[in-house]
Design a protein around this motif. Structure first.
Motif, mmCIF file in Angstrom:
data_model
loop_
_atom_site.group_PDB
_atom_site.id
_atom_site.type_symbol
_atom_site.label_atom_id
_atom_site.label_comp_id
_atom_site.label_asym_id
_atom_site.label_seq_id
_atom_site.Cartn_x
_atom_site.Cartn_y
_atom_site.Cartn_z
ATOM 1 N N CYS B 30 0.953 -1.290 0.067
ATOM 2 C CA CYS B 30 0.028 -0.029 -0.251
ATOM 3 C C CYS B 30 0.794 1.506 0.000
ATOM 4 O O CYS B 30 1.676 1.338 0.711
ATOM 5 N N SER B 31 0.690 2.007 -0.745
ATOM 6 C CA SER B 31 1.070 3.307 -0.836
ATOM 7 C C SER B 31 0.244 4.257 -1.228
ATOM 8 O O SER B 31 -0.837 4.326 -1.285
ATOM 9 N N ALA B 32 0.757 5.714 -1.282
ATOM 10 C CA ALA B 32 -0.291 6.892 -1.256
ATOM 11 C C ALA B 32 -0.963 6.465 -2.811
ATOM 12 O O ALA B 32 -2.169 7.096 -2.849
ATOM 13 N N THR B 33 -0.344 5.973 -3.784
ATOM 14 C CA THR B 33 -0.932 5.881 -5.081
ATOM 15 C C THR B 33 -1.913 4.848 -5.210
ATOM 16 O O THR B 33 -2.780 4.809 -6.066
ATOM 17 N N GLY B 34 -1.521 3.882 -4.251
ATOM 18 C CA GLY B 34 -2.786 2.687 -4.505
ATOM 19 C C GLY B 34 -2.403 1.292 -3.741
ATOM 20 O O GLY B 34 -1.247 1.311 -3.050
ATOM 21 N N PHE B 35 -3.088 0.444 -4.090
ATOM 22 C CA PHE B 35 -2.941 -0.920 -3.331
ATOM 23 C C PHE B 35 -2.539 -1.823 -4.336
ATOM 24 O O PHE B 35 -3.254 -1.952 -5.312
ATOM 25 N N SER B 36 -1.526 -2.498 -4.389
ATOM 26 C CA SER B 36 -0.961 -3.136 -5.280
ATOM 27 C C SER B 36 -0.414 -4.409 -4.849
ATOM 28 O O SER B 36 -0.136 -4.775 -3.459
ATOM 29 N N LEU B 52 -4.702 -1.438 -7.824
ATOM 30 C CA LEU B 52 -6.213 -0.679 -7.752
ATOM 31 C C LEU B 52 -5.619 0.824 -6.931
ATOM 32 O O LEU B 52 -4.941 0.945 -5.971
ATOM 33 N N ARG B 53 -5.847 1.540 -7.948
ATOM 34 C CA ARG B 53 -5.528 3.089 -7.581
ATOM 35 C C ARG B 53 -6.208 3.619 -6.409
ATOM 36 O O ARG B 53 -7.345 3.421 -6.361
ATOM 37 N N LYS B 240 -8.805 -5.339 -17.129
ATOM 38 C CA LYS B 240 -9.047 -3.983 -16.409
ATOM 39 C C LYS B 240 -10.212 -4.155 -15.256
ATOM 40 O O LYS B 240 -10.905 -4.719 -15.514
ATOM 41 N N ILE B 241 -9.897 -3.356 -14.177
ATOM 42 C CA ILE B 241 -10.830 -3.486 -12.870
ATOM 43 C C ILE B 241 -11.613 -2.148 -12.899
ATOM 44 O O ILE B 241 -10.933 -1.132 -12.640
ATOM 45 N N ALA B 242 -12.780 -2.139 -13.157
ATOM 46 C CA ALA B 242 -13.755 -1.128 -13.413
ATOM 47 C C ALA B 242 -12.581 0.143 -13.970
ATOM 48 O O ALA B 242 -12.169 -0.239 -15.125
ATOM 49 N N ASP B 243 -12.644 1.196 -13.252
ATOM 50 C CA ASP B 243 -11.698 2.391 -13.781
ATOM 51 C C ASP B 243 -10.899 2.617 -12.760
ATOM 52 O O ASP B 243 -10.217 3.649 -12.682
ATOM 53 N N MET B 244 -10.566 1.626 -11.961
ATOM 54 C CA MET B 244 -9.631 1.921 -10.893
ATOM 55 C C MET B 244 -8.353 1.209 -10.704
ATOM 56 O O MET B 244 -7.358 1.496 -10.145
ATOM 57 N N GLY B 245 -8.265 0.308 -11.851
ATOM 58 C CA GLY B 245 -6.793 -0.319 -11.942
ATOM 59 C C GLY B 245 -6.950 -1.614 -12.972
ATOM 60 O O GLY B 245 -7.617 -1.643 -13.958
#
Lengths: 508, 264
Positions: B30-36, B52-53, B240-245
């Motif tokens: 987890c970082s500020a940009t997202g969950f990866s 996941l942004r 693609k996951i919805a529009d979040m990642g």
């Protein structure tokens, strides 16, 4: 041996390290280009001098610890920690470049993975192929009864060659406690060698061997004599490395490595440094031999009675390697000569083995159940020691070292005639060593006189050794332990092989 | 302190379903940009990369970068306890060795807390370079799933060849052979159902169907899948996951074993 121009090798190093991201250790270099390990170390040093800022360097330090002068230690250190590591040693410690790589790998197994793959390849080659591991071309320790024809080439691995690495199993009077297990001669480059298990109790002999080995190591980059097989194996810091050279599956390798720790803790005298010197998996096997020795103690004399038989077979113009053994233990004087050259010990050896463990000797790829079991048993019974390589030993064996220095670097197999018994040793796909005794017809030994097949074989060797590393993006060059573990299970024929994701993406 | 609130909790459930067969333990970063997440399968043949942004979360708070090692099977067990419409919140405290999943039902009448133990995982993080692929095939994910499933009943490996004609999946097994060709097809009602082939040069690669089949577990995440092929690179199968990642699967191709030929 193929003589490759130093500049050429340096170029290759550049290619391997920078482009292929391979870990290039002096050992690998030595085997790959058929140069002595000293030469390889110097080449690496030269490379580091030129391009030191582009690569990460791992140094190997060896010497007596300053806080405990009784402990001889071999340590690997990266260039940043080199100074720090040096302080742990007393005033003079040997430092040489162990390996260079683009970056220090997170998984330390990567450091020796290339060597492991290489060693595996070399041992997969038919025994007829010229191969630096088979004839121990760069070995420092030798036996007076093994003769080498300088510059001579032999396409046949004669009986004495593969049989030289000895796991000497010793026992105390109470037969259940094994006191010393020692490898005497890492003759063939020391890794996966066949073992001659000398079923005698000869502590003095072994002690000297050990010291000899260590003295060799202390030399600050010896000039003439290669101490390759010695230094190859003494990675005090990375003990597991030793074993990874030799086996097939990684699981068995780790198993062996820990066995070795245990072994070293168990050994109370000077021999305790041996696991990192002479042997890789040898200690493990030596323990097996030791156990066998417990059961077949009676056959000792058979073996040693025949020793001098090969002594006179020196061809004129041969240089002889000498290894002088001093015996402190008078009890065993009659056992103090060991022939590794004559076929008879091989017979005896194989007889021993077949009586103990027929599967192992005669059948390739047959599970060595007995020895495996016994190994495990041994393993359980030993304590684990965290000490790297240490030993309390007198520093008095300089004469031996000097003798070693004088010995020839070159060697080739001693030539025998007609039909000869050849002991082939190979590592099967499960990482076990399989010894095979076969009779080879004289047709093959004609190759001795005839240079061309030999050189052909040698070329083949060089090509295959190169192949794995220089070609093929897909080859698991830098892929770490798992790749090494997977490799033995290759698919045969023209089946395609599953690529490894690590060949494409680099660890960060 | 970590708090991620995901309104579409089902996405996380689907992500877990898609990855847990391939990877058992993985570090979620987890970082500020997202969950990866990036993890290789145990045989180091396939790699899954999930992103996941942070914008995709209703609430995203991650004070400092944190890596949480989780057993994906256990995580999946917990997420199965969430309803499909539930809002999932992932919470973690600094220095804690647990992570909390909170499930809220849509009408807020049920709130469940599941706390899961974290684990220390030694994972190797790989740098995946941006690459130009020789061919990029975008097709309906259900179609791709169907092809992989069908072919795996015939053979173990599939040869994916992209030519101007279209993309061909072929396999060979004991009982015979199978070839499936998908042609480019842009004239459909919904853009997700289109098959679009962008090809710079023809490419043909062999893959183990077993892995492709486990990739297609991600089919529920997206209507379409993008398969990118290059002769020198692992195939990338991206959903693609919805529009979040996205969730991307990398699979190393099967290769002719040159060493083996040398020796034989």
């Amino acid at each position: 041996m193929a003589v490759v121009d130093a500049q050429d090798i340096l170029g290759q190093i550049q290619l391997l390290v920078v482009d292929k991201l391979q870990v290039v250790s002096y050992k690998w270099l030595s085997r790959n280009f058929s140069v002595s390990s000293d030469h390889a170390k110097r080449l690496l040093q030269e490379y580091v001098d030129k391009h030191g800022d582009e690569v990460e360097v791992i140094y190997s330090l060896s010497g007596w610890l300053s806080n405990n002068s009784q402990t001889f230690c071999i340590k690997l250190a990266s260039s940043e920690k080199l100074e720090e590591a040096k302080k742990k040693f007393d005033s003079h410690c040997t430092v040489h470049v162990y390996s260079i790589q683009a970056c220090i790998p997170q998984d330390l197994a990567v450091i020796w993975n290339a060597e492991f793959v290489q060693a595996e390849e070399l041992f997969d080659q038919p025994p007829t192929a010229e191969n630096c591991l088979w004839n121990n071309r760069f070995g420092a320790i030798s036996n007076p009864f093994v003769n080498r024809v300088v510059g001579g080439k032999s396409a046949v691995v004669s009986i004495d060659q593969p049989k030289i690495e000895s796991g000497i199993a010793l026992k105390t009077k109470t037969e259940d406690v094994m006191k010393d297990v020692c490898l005497q001669q890492p003759f063939k480059g020391g890794n996966l060698g066949t073992k001659e298990d000398l079923k005698s109790s000869n502590a003095g002999f072994i002690e000297k061997t050990a010291q000899n080995v260590d003295d060799g190591n202390k030399k600050p980059i010896p000039v003439k004599e290669s101490t390759n097989p010695l230094q190859d194996h003494k990675k005090g810091v990375l003990k597991d490395k030793d074993s990874s050279e030799s086996g097939g599956s990684l699981a068995s390798l780790w198993g062996r490595a820990s066995l070795k720790h245990k072994h070293s803790s168990m050994v109370k005298d000077a021999n305790s440094n041996i696991p990192c010197d002479g042997c890789h998996l040898d200690t493990a096997d030596a323990q097996i031999f030791a156990q066998e020795a417990a059961e077949v103690a009676s056959s000792d004399d058979d073996e040693f009675a025949r020793i001098p038989s090969k002594r006179d077979s020196n061809v004129s113009g041969t240089r002889k390697r000498q290894f002088i053994m001093h015996f402190s233990d008078e009890d065993d004087d009659e056992d103090n000569v060991v022939s590794l050259a004559s076929p008879e010990p091989a017979n005896a050896n194989s007889r021993l083995h077949s009586s103990q463990n027929t599967k192992k000797v005669n059948k390739e790829k047959e599970p060595k159940t007995d020895s495996l079991v016994s190994k495990k048993d041994m393993e359980k019974s030993f304590e684990i020691s965290e000490k790297s390589s240490n030993a309390s030993m007198p520093k008095e064996e300089n004469n031996i070292r000097n003798d070693l220095n004088k010995t020839s670097e070159k060697d080739s197999s001693s030539v025998s005639s007609k039909r000869k018994k050849v002991v082939k040793t190979r590592i099967d796909e499960r990482g076990r060593e399989v010894m095979e005794v076969v009779w080879e017809e004289s047709g093959l030994s004609k190759g001795d006189a005839n240079d061309s097949p030999t050189t052909a074989a040698e070329k083949r060797h060089v090509v295959t050794a190169n192949k794995d590393h220089v070609t093929g993006n897909y080859a698991p060059v830098n892929t770490g332990s798992k790749a090494a573990a997977k490799k033995p299970g290759r698919v045969g024929g023209k089946d395609s092989k599953q690529g490894n994701i690590l060949s494409f993406f680099k660890k960060i | 302190m970590l708090e991620l609130r995901l309104v579409q909790g089902s996405l996380l459930k689907k992500v877990l379903e898609a990855t847990k067969d391939l990877v058992t333990d993985a570090n979620f970063d987890c970082s500020a940009t997202g969950f990866s997440l990036q993890a290789m399968d145990s045989s180091h043949v396939a790699l899954v990369a999930l992103l996941l942004r942070s914008e995709g979360f209703e609430h995203y708070r991650c004070d400092r970068n944190i890596s949480m090692g989780m057993n994906l099977n256990n995580m999946s067990k917990m997420l199965k306890c969430a309803g499909n419409d539930d809002i999932i919140t992932i919470k973690g405290d600094d220095g804690s060795d647990t992570v909390t999943f909170m499930f809220e039902s849509p009408n807020q009448d049920k709130i469940s807390d599941f706390e899961m133990k974290l684990m220390d995982i030694d994972s190797e993080h790989l740098g995946i370079p941006e690459a130009e692929y020789h061919a990029i095939v975008k097709m309906p994910s259900s179609e791709f799933q169907r092809i992989c499933k069908d072919l795996s009943s015939i053979g173990d490996t599939v040869v994916i060849s992209v030519t101007k004609e279209g993309v061909k999946f072929s396999t060979r097994g004991d009982i015979g052979t199978a070839n499936i060709v998908c042609r480019q097809n842009k004239t459909v009602d919904k853009p997700e159902e289109a098959t679009i082939i962008e090809m710079n040069e023809p490419v043909s690669l062999t893959f183990a169907l077993r892995y492709l089949n486990s990739f297609t577990k991600a089919t529920p995440l997206s209507e379409s899948v993008t398969v990118s092929l290059s002769s020198e690179l692992p195939v990338v199968v991206e959903y693609k996951i919805a529009d979040m990642g996205y969730i991307r699967f990398y699979l190393a191709p099967k290769i002719e074993d040159e060493d083996e030929e040398m020796k034989s």
